[in-house]
Scaffold this active site. Sequence first.
Site, PDB file in Angstrom:
ATOM      1  N   CYS A  91       0.808  -1.219   0.000  1.00 26.91           N
ATOM      2  CA  CYS A  91       0.000   0.000   0.000  1.00 26.91           C
ATOM      3  C   CYS A  91       0.839   1.267   0.000  1.00 26.91           C
ATOM      4  CB  CYS A  91      -0.922   0.003   1.215  1.00 26.91           C
ATOM      5  SG  CYS A  91      -0.043   0.057   2.791  1.00 26.91           S
ATOM      6  N   GLU A 128      -7.035  -6.211  -1.922  1.00 34.90           N
ATOM      7  CA  GLU A 128      -7.218  -5.312  -0.776  1.00 34.90           C
ATOM      8  C   GLU A 128      -6.104  -4.288  -0.788  1.00 34.90           C
ATOM      9  OE1 GLU A 128      -5.867  -3.893   3.056  1.00 34.90           O
ATOM     10  OE2 GLU A 128      -4.893  -5.582   2.082  1.00 34.90           O
ATOM     11  N   ARG A 168     -10.263   1.445  10.628  1.00 35.84           N
ATOM     12  CA  ARG A 168      -9.369   0.787   9.652  1.00 35.84           C
ATOM     13  C   ARG A 168     -10.054   0.507   8.314  1.00 35.84           C
ATOM     14  NH1 ARG A 168      -6.256  -4.080   8.164  1.00 35.84           N
ATOM     15  NH2 ARG A 168      -4.105  -3.378   7.993  1.00 35.84           N
ATOM     16  N   ARG A 170     -10.546   0.028   4.364  1.00 37.39           N
ATOM     17  CA  ARG A 170      -9.787  -0.615   3.300  1.00 37.39           C
ATOM     18  C   ARG A 170     -10.597  -0.621   2.013  1.00 37.39           C
ATOM     19  NH1 ARG A 170      -6.181   0.526   5.851  1.00 37.39           N
ATOM     20  NH2 ARG A 170      -4.548  -0.733   6.742  1.00 37.39           N
TER      21      ARG A 170
END
Length: 180
Positions: A91, A128, A168, A170
Amino acid sequence: MAVHSQLYHVDICSGSGMLGLAVKFALQGRVRTVAYVEREAYTAATLVARMEDKTLDNAPVWDDVNTLCSEECIGYIRKFNPLIITAGYPCQPFSVAGKRAGFDDGRNIWHSIDEFIGEIKPQCVFLENVPGHLSLGFGRVRRDLQARGYDVAAGLFSAEEVGAPHVRERLFILGLPKRR
């Protein structure tokens, strides 16, 4: 995706194997992981420990995503059908916490994952990444998957939505073969 009694799975950028395990739970245990790809030694050791305690399926661990299209790997993977590929690829190139260099960041490995998808042609791709990927790079990932014959759906979801005590958020990307 057609309903099959046994589905096979390749977990790229496995980390501790939790994305693949979540897919297995979502598909009521009908998924067997046949390969993991993880370059970090500590994390690969964690995968092995989870295989030993039976949390994860026993399968080889490849340590270089750039070798997924080798004859050895492709020959091994092609034995398994229908196939799901998951990847929680790095990421840092897309994160708002970093330099946001996107595809110019040396840590970006989407090209290798995309090439592997093109070689294997899985029945499902589930990816993801961080929310920042939606505004930097997601358009290319979507176009690449569409060019390979996939319909693409994506959305931002948070851990809080499934009961965790933190947000969190995503980005999840789903690619399924286009309906003919």
